[in-house]
Design an enzyme around this catalytic site. Structure first.
Site, PDB file in Angstrom:
ATOM      1  N   HIS A   1       0.951  -1.177  -0.011  1.00 12.92           N
ATOM      2  CA  HIS A   1       0.011  -0.091   0.065  1.00 12.92           C
ATOM      3  C   HIS A   1       0.808   1.212   0.056  1.00 12.92           C
ATOM      4  CE1 HIS A   1      -3.756  -2.191   1.541  1.00 12.92           C
ATOM      5  NE2 HIS A   1      -3.876  -2.118   0.272  1.00 12.92           N
TER       6      HIS A   1
ATOM      7  N   ASP B   1       0.943   4.141   1.235  1.00 14.05           N
ATOM      8  CA  ASP B   1       1.471   4.897   2.474  1.00 14.05           C
ATOM      9  C   ASP B   1       2.656   4.235   3.179  1.00 14.05           C
ATOM     10  OD1 ASP B   1      -0.340   2.837   2.998  1.00 14.05           O
ATOM     11  OD2 ASP B   1      -0.697   3.437   4.918  1.00 14.05           O
ATOM     12  N   HIS B   2       3.335   3.139   2.501  1.00 12.38           N
ATOM     13  CA  HIS B   2       4.268   2.098   3.222  1.00 12.38           C
ATOM     14  C   HIS B   2       5.414   2.173   2.239  1.00 12.38           C
ATOM     15  CE1 HIS B   2       1.968   0.763   6.890  1.00 12.38           C
ATOM     16  NE2 HIS B   2       0.899   1.199   5.888  1.00 12.38           N
TER      17      HIS B   2
ATOM     18  N   HIS C   1      -4.115  -8.585   6.545  1.00  8.90           N
ATOM     19  CA  HIS C   1      -4.402  -7.462   5.954  1.00  8.90           C
ATOM     20  C   HIS C   1      -4.950  -7.551   4.542  1.00  8.90           C
ATOM     21  CE1 HIS C   1      -4.389  -3.012   5.741  1.00  8.90           C
ATOM     22  NE2 HIS C   1      -3.148  -2.966   4.831  1.00  8.90           N
TER      23      HIS C   1
ATOM     24  N   ASP D   1       0.196  -3.255   8.566  1.00  5.15           N
ATOM     25  CA  ASP D   1      -1.124  -2.931   8.848  1.00  5.15           C
ATOM     26  C   ASP D   1      -1.708  -4.310   9.074  1.00  5.15           C
ATOM     27  OD1 ASP D   1      -0.099  -0.719   8.021  1.00  5.15           O
ATOM     28  OD2 ASP D   1      -1.954  -0.426   6.538  1.00  5.15           O
TER      29      ASP D   1
HETATM   30 ZN   LIG Z   1      -0.922   1.625   5.716  1.00  2.13          ZN
HETATM   31 ZN   LIG Z   2      -2.249  -1.180   4.249  1.00  2.62          ZN
END
Ligand SMILES: [Zn+2]
Ligand SMILES: [Zn+2]
Length: 305
Positions: free
Chosen positions: A64, A66-67, A142, A212
């Protein structure tokens, strides 16, 4: 030995309220390990004086944005800074495809090699071992394959009881064997047990990074007894349904993980954009697990002691 983590990003999904997507710099005995690399990680490294050139190992939990969206920029800067030493990248296999495509489209050949070690989202594996630390991947639950990471300090050598050694007149050349646990036999043939001459070193400390994931007992056993547990806490518990829908955890659940796995301390992060201030998340977690702190960017947390 230094064992501490500096928070570079703690936001989920998007940058907001001066919070940036996930990234952390872990310092183990003056070696730096970068964990996740969200957008703005480079800027955060400059701001908090984390030297790019000191990073040799990067761990990416999942794909994802954001990582990992800060990663290609970081690799590009390493290249432009003249880096030639290898970089070790621990990540899902598709990340190599993404990086290769970016490099191909910009007709760039990196000056330094990337050594990939692909993570397995199904079973825990030891993915790195050196003189300071052992790192295990932690399969999480996740929406897409995702692993956390467990950093375990190497067990230290036994500590010498200096007064006792002097009393018994034990020659210095035996010290190194004694530290490794050997017994001592004197020239007259008297056996002295190691336990009389040394004490055990402190238990190795661990840092666990879980982001996550859905709250799921499947990973509890592996991460138990963490010295410091970082766990995502995207929502307050009144958003539990949303947390389940998106495979995330609430602050209350993160605290429950810490409690059930007997962590010494909990650090929560990966905060949703819906929370301008974070006090409610902290209070909710502390109602279950008092030893909780917020992963505030720029803050450094000692692991143990
Ligand atoms: Zn995340
Ligand atoms: Zn994620």
């Amino acid at each position: 030995m230094k064992f501490e983590v500096t928070i570079l990003g703690s936001s989920s999904a998007t940058p907001i309220y001066n919070r940036n997507p996930s990234s952390q710099a872990l310092n183990v005995n003056e070696r730096l390990y970068l964990i996740d690399c969200g957008e703005a990680t480079q800027q955060q490294m400059l701001k908090y004086d984390v030297k790019i050139s000191r990073i040799d190992h990067i761990f990416i939990s999942h794909l994802h944005g954001d990582h990992y969206l800060g990663l290609v920029g970081l690799l590009s800067s390493m290249h432009l800074n003249g880096r030639i030493k290898p970089l070790h990248l621990f990540c899902p296999p598709q990340l190599k495809e993404i990086i290769d495509l970016e490099l191909r489209c910009s007709d760039t050949t990196l000056q330094f090699p990337i050594n990939y070690r692909f993570t397995n989202p199904e079973v825990p594996e030891i993915i790195l071992e050196n003189s300071d630390v052992t790192v295990e991947s932690v399969p999480l639950d996740h929406r897409i394959p995702c692993t956390g990471f467990l950093f375990r300090e190497k067990k230290r050598l036994r500590k010498l009881l200096k007064d006792r050694l002097a009393e018994l007149d034990i020659p210095i050349e035996y010290y190194s064997a004694l530290k490794k646990g050997a017994d001592y036999t004197s020239p007259t043939g008297r056996l002295i047990k190691n336990e009389e001459l040394t004490t055990d070193s402190a238990q190795p400390k661990t840092y666990v990074y879980c982001s996550d994931t859905l709250f799921n007992i499947s990973y509890f056993k592996q991460i138990s007894n963490a010295t410091l547990l970082y766990h995502e806490a995207t929502f307050l518990h009144n958003m539990l349904e949303r947390a389940i829908e998106t495979n995330h955890t609430t602050a209350l659940q993160a605290a429950e993980v810490a409690l059930q796995t007997k962590a010494q301390k909990l650090l929560i992060g990966h905060f949703s954009a819906r929370y301008k201030t974070l006090n409610e998340l902290l209070e909710e977690a502390r109602s279950v697990f008092p030893e909780t702190e917020l992963a505030i960017e720029g803050k450094t947390f000692l692991i143990g002691d």
